[in-house]
Enzyme design. Structure first.
Site, PDB file in Angstrom:
ATOM      1  CB  CYS A 113      35.596  46.105  41.079  1.00 49.08           C
ATOM      2  SG  CYS A 113      34.674  46.172  39.541  1.00 49.08           S
ATOM      3  CG  HIS A 258      35.498  42.199  42.016  1.00 49.37           C
ATOM      4  ND1 HIS A 258      34.173  42.456  42.248  1.00 49.37           N
ATOM      5  CD2 HIS A 258      35.761  42.588  40.748  1.00 49.37           C
ATOM      6  CE1 HIS A 258      33.665  42.988  41.155  1.00 49.37           C
ATOM      7  NE2 HIS A 258      34.601  43.078  40.231  1.00 49.37           N
ATOM      8  CG  ASN A 288      32.181  43.018  37.644  1.00 48.00           C
ATOM      9  OD1 ASN A 288      31.843  43.303  38.786  1.00 48.00           O
ATOM     10  ND2 ASN A 288      33.285  43.476  37.078  1.00 48.00           N
TER      11      ASN A 288
END
Ligand code: COA
Length: 333
Positions: A113, A258, A288
């Site tokens: 990420c 993020h 995500n």
């Protein structure tokens, strides 16, 4: 002084959308559970046979065209991904097989990420030192290829979606634009809190039938540990990059975190004293998308007018590793 800035952006998500209701047909979950805990309503899912370099190609073509360039102007590719097309070589090389770039260097970043910020930071340093002028930075993921879409895997499978984003970073002598500074961190003692164990690099054959029976080729996550570490680490690295550059949180025009979970995003925004209108959230539409999240948010923020020339843009991310990072830049297009 020579520095780097972004002059082109692009993103692509595959057309198929799986809503929370669709997930509930595959596993014991519900729209209410997913939305309440994460803010996610749907995610885009690639067809079987499509890999992260395929999605990256579309995003990269857009970014290069947006920069007013051709492939021949690019002198390095940096590709951030958690799900490379093959075990090796890296997906930057796979992308080269799909787009003619000549023999420029092609580097993969495996920081999950946090990967896109690590990739931008590396691009910035290659550009500042004069080793490169124009770098294509890509983040792309096809999570759906490796998620357990049964009740056994529901704690992870509902969180992730597929997508790609790209930026073109170039050199500039203009002191009023571009990357101001960044922070990069990792704390490997937590590597096993969010990982895909198999294939193993220390087992003959790398994978056994028993490992597959134990679902070790699917992601494993200690969701609570991730949550507990994410919020303070986000806040720490934001404060650190502001301190390094001499800016205050009030100076920030737009914050792109993020997108792991809306609860994390909201807590970070509140703790840092950022008003909601300065904090980007698109997790409801995409889930995500790991290394692709930040460039997708950048593109959407340009489209909706929130990110414009001269905006002070703050990026921050936290993820598997654990890794976390932030980057502050003066947007120049
Ligand atoms: N649908 C329905 N129930 C689910 C579920 C799902 N998709 N996933 C897990 N559950 C169940 C669990 O089995 C558990 O049941 P039990 O109480 O009977 O044992 C219950 O829901 C609560 O599970 P728990 O893990 O305690 O939930 P939580 O409130 O911590 O929320 C996360 C889970 C994953 C949403 C949350 O921990 C989180 O967001 N963590 C951060 C994850 C993240 O951002 N990862 C990416 C990092 S970049």
């Amino acid at each position: 002084m020579r520095r780097s800035t972004v002059i082109g952006t692009g993103f692509y998500v595959p057309p198929d959308i799986w809503t929370n209701e669709d997930m509930a047909k595959l596993m014991d979950t519900s729209d209410e559970w997913i939305q309440e805990r994460t803010g996610i309503k749907q995610r885009h899912i690639a067809e079987e046979g499509i890999g992260c370099a395929d999605l990256a190609k579309v995003a990269a073509e857009q970014a290069i065209a947006d920069a007013g360039m051709t492939n021949q102007d690019i002198d390095m590719i940096i590709f951030a991904t958690l799900i490379p097309d093959v075990f090796f070589p890296g997906s930057a090389c796979v992308l080269q097989s799909k787009m003619p770039f000549g023999t420029i260097p092609a580097l993969d970043i495996r920081q999950q990420c946090t990967g896109f910020i690590y990739a931008m930071a590396i691009a910035d340093r290659f550009i500042r030192t004069g080793w490169c002028d124009n770098i294509l930075v890509v983040g792309s993921e096809v999570h759906s290829a490796g998620l357990d879409f049964t009740t056994r895997g529901r704690d992870v499978a509902v969180l992730f979606g597929d997508g790609a984003g790209a930026v073109v970073m170039v050199s500039t002598e203009n002191e009023n634009e571009g990357v101001l500074d960044f922070t990069l961190h990792a704390e490997g003692e937590h590597y096993d809190k969010l990982l895909i164990p198999a294939p193993y690099g220390y087992v003959r054959g790398r994978i056994t039938h028993e490992m597959i029976d134990n679902a070790e080729h699917y992601p494993k996550m200690d969701g609570r540990a991730v949550f507990r570490h994410a919020v303070p680490r986000f806040c720490e690295c934001i404060s650190e990059v502001l301190e390094k550059t001499g800016y205050s949180i009030e100076d920030v025009d737009l914050f792109i975190p993020h997108q792991a979970n809306d609860r994390i995003t909201n807590m970070v925004g509140e703790r840092m004293g950022l008003p909601a209108e300065k904090v980007v959230s698109n997790i409801a539409s995409y889930g995500n998308t790991t290394a692709a999240t930040i460039p997708i948010c950048i593109c959407e923020s340009r489209q909706d007018g929130r990110l414009k020339k001269d905006s002070l843009l703050l990026l921050a991310a936290f993820g598997s590793g654990f890794t976390w990072a932030s980057l502050l830049m003066r947007w120049s297009i």
